[in-house]
Every structure is written in C-alpha cells, then in structure tokens.
Design a protein around this motif. Sequence first.
Motif, PDB file in Angstrom:
ATOM      1  N   PHE A 197      -5.195 -28.841  17.971  1.00 12.39           N
ATOM      2  CA  PHE A 197      -4.081 -29.424  17.630  1.00 12.39           C
ATOM      3  C   PHE A 197      -4.391 -29.770  16.110  1.00 12.39           C
ATOM      4  O   PHE A 197      -5.441 -29.956  15.638  1.00 12.39           O
ATOM      5  N   ALA A 198      -3.404 -30.004  15.451  1.00 17.09           N
ATOM      6  CA  ALA A 198      -3.484 -30.143  13.842  1.00 17.09           C
ATOM      7  C   ALA A 198      -2.303 -31.174  13.490  1.00 17.09           C
ATOM      8  O   ALA A 198      -1.267 -31.449  13.978  1.00 17.09           O
ATOM      9  N   TRP A 199      -2.525 -31.962  12.348  1.00 22.77           N
ATOM     10  CA  TRP A 199      -1.692 -32.715  11.795  1.00 22.77           C
ATOM     11  C   TRP A 199      -1.464 -32.012  10.274  1.00 22.77           C
ATOM     12  O   TRP A 199      -2.488 -31.866   9.594  1.00 22.77           O
ATOM     13  N   TYR A 200      -0.077 -31.998   9.881  1.00 21.38           N
ATOM     14  CA  TYR A 200       0.059 -31.546   8.592  1.00 21.38           C
ATOM     15  C   TYR A 200       0.983 -32.628   7.769  1.00 21.38           C
ATOM     16  O   TYR A 200       1.620 -33.354   8.628  1.00 21.38           O
ATOM     17  N   ARG A 201       1.032 -32.252   6.526  1.00 23.45           N
ATOM     18  CA  ARG A 201       2.160 -33.316   5.923  1.00 23.45           C
ATOM     19  C   ARG A 201       2.720 -32.612   4.734  1.00 23.45           C
ATOM     20  O   ARG A 201       2.230 -31.554   4.303  1.00 23.45           O
ATOM     21  N   GLN A 202       3.802 -33.050   4.687  1.00 25.84           N
ATOM     22  CA  GLN A 202       4.679 -32.435   3.491  1.00 25.84           C
ATOM     23  C   GLN A 202       5.537 -33.559   2.816  1.00 25.84           C
ATOM     24  O   GLN A 202       6.085 -34.333   3.066  1.00 25.84           O
ATOM     25  N   ALA A 203       4.984 -33.686   1.573  1.00 26.00           N
ATOM     26  CA  ALA A 203       5.608 -34.816   0.237  1.00 26.00           C
ATOM     27  C   ALA A 203       6.807 -34.018  -0.245  1.00 26.00           C
ATOM     28  O   ALA A 203       6.793 -32.774  -0.307  1.00 26.00           O
ATOM     29  N   PRO A 204       7.552 -34.629  -0.710  1.00 18.04           N
ATOM     30  CA  PRO A 204       8.726 -34.157  -1.596  1.00 18.04           C
ATOM     31  C   PRO A 204       8.475 -33.337  -2.572  1.00 18.04           C
ATOM     32  O   PRO A 204       7.643 -33.725  -3.347  1.00 18.04           O
ATOM     33  N   GLY A 205       8.847 -32.125  -2.500  1.00 16.84           N
ATOM     34  CA  GLY A 205       8.635 -31.191  -3.499  1.00 16.84           C
ATOM     35  C   GLY A 205       7.420 -30.415  -3.603  1.00 16.84           C
ATOM     36  O   GLY A 205       6.922 -29.708  -4.577  1.00 16.84           O
ATOM     37  N   LYS A 206       6.585 -30.743  -2.466  1.00 11.20           N
ATOM     38  CA  LYS A 206       5.275 -30.122  -2.345  1.00 11.20           C
ATOM     39  C   LYS A 206       5.248 -29.383  -0.987  1.00 11.20           C
ATOM     40  O   LYS A 206       6.163 -29.409  -0.171  1.00 11.20           O
ATOM     41  N   GLU A 207       4.551 -28.379  -0.953  1.00 10.79           N
ATOM     42  CA  GLU A 207       4.329 -27.572   0.040  1.00 10.79           C
ATOM     43  C   GLU A 207       3.551 -28.145   1.255  1.00 10.79           C
ATOM     44  O   GLU A 207       2.698 -29.424   1.187  1.00 10.79           O
ATOM     45  N   ARG A 208       3.977 -27.945   2.642  1.00 10.08           N
ATOM     46  CA  ARG A 208       2.978 -28.376   3.691  1.00 10.08           C
ATOM     47  C   ARG A 208       1.741 -28.283   3.648  1.00 10.08           C
ATOM     48  O   ARG A 208       1.230 -27.020   3.391  1.00 10.08           O
ATOM     49  N   GLU A 209       0.926 -29.395   3.894  1.00 14.12           N
ATOM     50  CA  GLU A 209      -0.672 -29.058   3.998  1.00 14.12           C
ATOM     51  C   GLU A 209      -1.306 -29.441   5.167  1.00 14.12           C
ATOM     52  O   GLU A 209      -0.812 -30.430   5.652  1.00 14.12           O
ATOM     53  N   LEU A 210      -2.403 -28.900   5.291  1.00 11.54           N
ATOM     54  CA  LEU A 210      -3.192 -29.297   6.506  1.00 11.54           C
ATOM     55  C   LEU A 210      -4.023 -30.685   6.165  1.00 11.54           C
ATOM     56  O   LEU A 210      -4.631 -30.615   5.196  1.00 11.54           O
ATOM     57  N   VAL A 211      -3.963 -31.504   7.239  1.00 13.58           N
ATOM     58  CA  VAL A 211      -4.264 -33.082   6.993  1.00 13.58           C
ATOM     59  C   VAL A 211      -5.608 -32.903   7.703  1.00 13.58           C
ATOM     60  O   VAL A 211      -6.854 -33.363   7.363  1.00 13.58           O
ATOM     61  N   ALA A 212      -5.564 -32.518   9.163  1.00 12.95           N
ATOM     62  CA  ALA A 212      -6.722 -32.662  10.190  1.00 12.95           C
ATOM     63  C   ALA A 212      -6.509 -32.117  11.226  1.00 12.95           C
ATOM     64  O   ALA A 212      -5.324 -31.583  11.501  1.00 12.95           O
ATOM     65  N   GLY A 213      -7.584 -31.596  11.970  1.00 12.81           N
ATOM     66  CA  GLY A 213      -7.466 -30.574  12.995  1.00 12.81           C
ATOM     67  C   GLY A 213      -8.271 -31.265  14.382  1.00 12.81           C
ATOM     68  O   GLY A 213      -9.562 -31.507  13.806  1.00 12.81           O
ATOM     69  N   ALA A 214      -8.003 -30.923  15.154  1.00 10.16           N
ATOM     70  CA  ALA A 214      -8.902 -31.430  16.561  1.00 10.16           C
ATOM     71  C   ALA A 214      -8.881 -30.149  17.489  1.00 10.16           C
ATOM     72  O   ALA A 214      -7.843 -29.493  17.946  1.00 10.16           O
ATOM     73  N   SER A 215     -10.345 -29.662  17.632  1.00  8.06           N
ATOM     74  CA  SER A 215     -10.518 -28.518  18.274  1.00  8.06           C
ATOM     75  C   SER A 215     -10.491 -28.730  19.936  1.00  8.06           C
ATOM     76  O   SER A 215     -10.416 -30.075  20.202  1.00  8.06           O
ATOM     77  N   SER A 216     -10.326 -27.688  20.827  1.00  8.06           N
ATOM     78  CA  SER A 216     -10.382 -28.000  22.185  1.00  8.06           C
ATOM     79  C   SER A 216     -11.619 -28.633  22.666  1.00  8.06           C
ATOM     80  O   SER A 216     -12.222 -29.190  23.655  1.00  8.06           O
ATOM     81  N   GLY A 217     -12.704 -28.093  21.653  1.00  6.04           N
ATOM     82  CA  GLY A 217     -14.155 -28.518  22.172  1.00  6.04           C
ATOM     83  C   GLY A 217     -14.559 -29.976  21.649  1.00  6.04           C
ATOM     84  O   GLY A 217     -15.856 -30.408  21.930  1.00  6.04           O
ATOM     85  N   GLY A 218     -13.522 -30.691  20.893  1.00  4.49           N
ATOM     86  CA  GLY A 218     -14.027 -31.947  20.468  1.00  4.49           C
ATOM     87  C   GLY A 218     -14.183 -32.068  18.853  1.00  4.49           C
ATOM     88  O   GLY A 218     -14.662 -33.093  18.576  1.00  4.49           O
ATOM     89  N   SER A 219     -14.500 -30.982  17.972  1.00  3.73           N
ATOM     90  CA  SER A 219     -14.785 -31.052  16.659  1.00  3.73           C
ATOM     91  C   SER A 219     -13.606 -31.468  16.248  1.00  3.73           C
ATOM     92  O   SER A 219     -12.501 -31.286  16.464  1.00  3.73           O
ATOM     93  N   ALA A 220     -13.675 -32.093  15.047  1.00  3.98           N
ATOM     94  CA  ALA A 220     -12.549 -32.246  13.956  1.00  3.98           C
ATOM     95  C   ALA A 220     -12.792 -31.748  12.715  1.00  3.98           C
ATOM     96  O   ALA A 220     -13.885 -31.576  12.091  1.00  3.98           O
ATOM     97  N   TYR A 221     -11.610 -31.512  12.040  1.00  2.19           N
ATOM     98  CA  TYR A 221     -11.579 -31.147  10.545  1.00  2.19           C
ATOM     99  C   TYR A 221     -10.647 -31.975   9.823  1.00  2.19           C
ATOM    100  O   TYR A 221      -9.631 -32.522  10.525  1.00  2.19           O
ATOM    101  N   TYR A 222     -10.989 -32.305   8.785  1.00  4.19           N
ATOM    102  CA  TYR A 222     -10.250 -33.183   7.822  1.00  4.19           C
ATOM    103  C   TYR A 222     -10.112 -32.675   6.315  1.00  4.19           C
ATOM    104  O   TYR A 222     -11.098 -31.981   5.768  1.00  4.19           O
ATOM    105  N   ALA A 223      -9.049 -32.790   5.784  1.00  4.26           N
ATOM    106  CA  ALA A 223      -8.876 -32.435   4.201  1.00  4.26           C
ATOM    107  C   ALA A 223      -9.766 -33.280   3.308  1.00  4.26           C
ATOM    108  O   ALA A 223      -9.880 -34.475   3.712  1.00  4.26           O
TER     109      ALA A 223
END
Length: 125
Positions: free
Chosen positions: A38-64
């Motif tokens: 799963f992942a969290w994204y965000r979109q600010a006014p006037g900007k494109e949606r961006e990936l913020v963080a992700g959580a893998s099924s195996g427990g690892s995490a990604y962060y912008a």
Amino acid sequence: VQLVESGGGLVQVGGSLRLSCVGSGFSFSTSPMSRYAFAWYRQAPGKERELVAGASSGGSAYYADSVRGRFTISRDNDKNTLYLQMDKLRSEDTAVYYCARVKLGSDTYYSTDYWGQGTQVTVSS
C-alpha cells in the motif's frame, strides 16, 4: 474493494497528525490485505499527485526524500488499516492525502488499482 481515509485536519507548523486508511471488500481467505503493498500519495493545489510513502507486504517501507525522517508508514493487517504518522509538519505538506493499494505482484508503488477518496491536511504557519 473500498479504501477510506481519515485523520486529516488543520495543524500548525511543527505539529503532528496521524492518517488512517481502512480497507474493506478484501477476500480475507484468498487475498487478504497482508498480501498487498500500500502507499500514501498527496496532491497539493496546482501540483501533480506525488508518492509520499509505501509499505510492502513484507514489511519494508519507502519514503520520499521530502518526508523521510518526519513521516512513518505502518500497517495493521488484522485491522485492515494503513497509517501515516506525520510529525514536524511543514506548510509545504499541505495537500489532500490518498491511500492506494498496489496491484498484486507489482514491484513498484506506482502501479495501483484502488484509491481512497482522500483526506485534507492543512498546515498553517
């Protein structure tokens, strides 16, 4: 499948919020939430949606880079819930935040199949 975010709101610079994303409609026996990334994204006014963080099924995490060290993604598969703890918030974190499910078998957080409706986070200075 349905994803519902909550926890957004208005907070001052330097404050904290915790977002939640509850999933439903999963086939708990054949395709439980634990199988998916799963992942969290965000979109600010006037900007494109961006990936913020992700959580893998195996427990690892990604962060912008912009949130690393301030945000923490976590999940509780028993509760079918994804979280995003946001600390040391900045005005530039103001955006609508979305959770998304990554397609089963995908090796990238950019390949998603379901999205929540979003929750507004506003950081005031």
